[in-house]
Every structure is written in structure tokens, then in C-alpha cells.
Scaffold this motif. Structure first.
Motif, PDB file in Angstrom:
ATOM      1  N   TYR A  20       0.831  -1.206   0.000  1.00 27.16           N
ATOM      2  CA  TYR A  20       0.000   0.000   0.000  1.00 27.16           C
ATOM      3  C   TYR A  20       0.870   1.262   0.000  1.00 27.16           C
ATOM      4  O   TYR A  20       0.565   2.231  -0.698  1.00 27.16           O
ATOM      5  N   GLN A  21       1.963   1.234   0.755  1.00 27.10           N
ATOM      6  CA  GLN A  21       2.863   2.389   0.780  1.00 27.10           C
ATOM      7  C   GLN A  21       3.414   2.672  -0.613  1.00 27.10           C
ATOM      8  O   GLN A  21       3.430   3.821  -1.072  1.00 27.10           O
TER       9      GLN A  21
ATOM     10  N   ARG B  41       2.203   1.775  -3.537  1.00 26.04           N
ATOM     11  CA  ARG B  41       1.142   2.238  -4.434  1.00 26.04           C
ATOM     12  C   ARG B  41       0.761   3.690  -4.131  1.00 26.04           C
ATOM     13  O   ARG B  41       0.620   4.515  -5.043  1.00 26.04           O
ATOM     14  N   ASP B  42       0.596   4.007  -2.846  1.00 24.40           N
ATOM     15  CA  ASP B  42       0.073   5.320  -2.476  1.00 24.40           C
ATOM     16  C   ASP B  42       1.079   6.441  -2.669  1.00 24.40           C
ATOM     17  O   ASP B  42       0.683   7.596  -2.832  1.00 24.40           O
ATOM     18  N   ARG B  43       2.377   6.115  -2.658  1.00 27.98           N
ATOM     19  CA  ARG B  43       3.353   7.169  -2.968  1.00 27.98           C
ATOM     20  C   ARG B  43       3.147   7.671  -4.385  1.00 27.98           C
ATOM     21  O   ARG B  43       3.240   8.857  -4.649  1.00 27.98           O
TER      22      ARG B  43
ATOM     23  N   GLN C 282       0.231   7.361  -6.107  1.00 26.10           N
ATOM     24  CA  GLN C 282      -1.090   7.989  -6.178  1.00 26.10           C
ATOM     25  C   GLN C 282      -1.072   9.393  -5.598  1.00 26.10           C
ATOM     26  O   GLN C 282      -1.772  10.275  -6.089  1.00 26.10           O
ATOM     27  N   GLN C 283      -0.266   9.607  -4.570  1.00 26.67           N
ATOM     28  CA  GLN C 283      -0.181  10.934  -3.975  1.00 26.67           C
ATOM     29  C   GLN C 283       0.354  11.939  -4.996  1.00 26.67           C
ATOM     30  O   GLN C 283      -0.150  13.053  -5.104  1.00 26.67           O
TER      31      GLN C 283
END
Length: 190
Positions: free
Chosen positions: A34-35, A37-39, A41-42
Motif C-alpha cells: 500500500y505504501q 502504491r500510495d506514494r 497515487q499521492q
């Protein structure tokens, strides 16, 4: 990863997944996914916000985002979207000059694209505001009037409540509640 690292990364999880290795390992691996992926997406989301801010700023001056960016590309102006968004928010006149340069470069093409639209830039106030909304002319010293009025109100309250105002700006309030409690106790004792 070794057991210590996984349990260290699992710190803060709920239930047994914070201290039981077999349960912590898949949770930590999923958290790391998740980390990762979300880096990404951010970054996408921040870029979307910049584009929205640039679009809002350029539309104020009569040019859409795509046409604005196209004009800047044709002019070979290389300013990233982060800086364009910052200009649109904090430096509207600088941003207006970029929009004007972009409009001038697009020129005839831009007018041809928008010929079917009969819209104009909105004026801030088409009709004059009523007198009640018009700003009143201030005399020198009027900006201090609310301050002095509030100071007078404080002094009146101080007199009503038996409060001593000291010149240094500090307020000394006698222990009114203690006096009230003594009076209340005396009245009950009688």
C-alpha cells in the motif's frame, strides 16, 4: 526480512498482528504494498490539484487550461505545473501576463475555436452596489475607533465587577468567587 524488522514494522497494528509473527508478516507485506502504491497515487493527486488551480486561474482570464498550456508550449515557456499553480494563486498579475502571452501566440486559432460560444468575462459588479454596501470614507484615526470602544466597554465592566485595572495592561481581579462563597456560607449558618 528478519523477525525483528517485521515486528518493528508491525508496531501500531491492531490485535495479534502487532506481536504475533505469523499474523504480522502478511499484514506488514500488505502495508508495504500500500505504501508503494500510495506514494505514486499521492503524486498523481497533487498534480490533479495543480491542474485544477491552473484551470481556474486561466479561466478567470478567458482561456481554458488546454489552450493555455498549448500556448505556453508553442512559446517554449517551460514552467512546471506546480509553479503555474502557485502563480495562479499568489501572483495573479504575473499569471495574467502568461495568459496574455499564451492568448497572443494562439491568436486566430483561439478565436476560431471559441466563435460558437457567446460568452464574455463576468464583471465583478455589473450594477453599482447600494449605498449600504459602499465603503465609507474614513477620517484619520477612525481605524482606532473600534479599539477604543472595546476599551471603554472593558473599563465599564471592570467598574461594575469591582476589578482593578493596572497601568501595565494587566488585569487584577479580586477573588470574587471566594467572597461569594463566604457570604453564602455565612447566610446558611444563620
Amino acid at each position: 526480512m528478519n523477525k525483528k524488522k517485521i515486528l518493528k514494522l508491525a508496531k501500531g497494528n491492531r490485535g495479534r498482528s502487532k506481536n504475533c509473527f505469523r499474523i504480522a508478516r502478511p499484514r506488514v507485506e500488505k502495508g508495504l504494498q500500500y505504501q508503494y502504491r500510495d506514494r505514486r497515487q499521492q503524486r498523481r493527486n497533487v498534480r490533479k490539484v495543480w491542474i485544477q488551480q491552473i484551470n481556474a486561474g486561466s479561466r478567470q482570464f478567458g482561456l481554458g487550461y488546454g489552450q493555455f498550456i498549448n500556448g505556453l508550449d508553442q512559446l517554449n515557456i517551460k514552467i512546471n505545473r506546480k509553479m503555474l499553480a502557485e502563480l495562479a494563486i499568489s501572483e495573479p498579475y504575473s499569471f495574467l501576463s502568461l495568459v496574455d502571452h499564451s492568448k497572443a501566440k494562439i491568436g486566430k486559432k483561439w478565436r476560431d475555436i471559441n466563435l460558437d460560444r457567446d460568452w464574455e468575462l463576468p464583471t465583478p459588479h455589473p450594477e453599482p452596489l447600494p449605498e449600504s454596501f459602499q465603503p465609507k470614507e474614513q477620517k484619520p484615526g477612525d481605524q482606532w475607533k473600534p479599539f477604543y470602544e472595546s476599551l471603554r466597554a472593558i473599563e465599564e465592566k471592570a467598574r461594575d465587577r469591582n476589578v482593578e485595572l493596572v497601568d501595565s495592561g494587566e488585569v487584577v481581579i479580586p477573588d470574587v468567587e471566594v467572597e461569594w462563597m463566604k457570604k453564602e456560607a455565612a447566610s446558611r449558618g444563620k
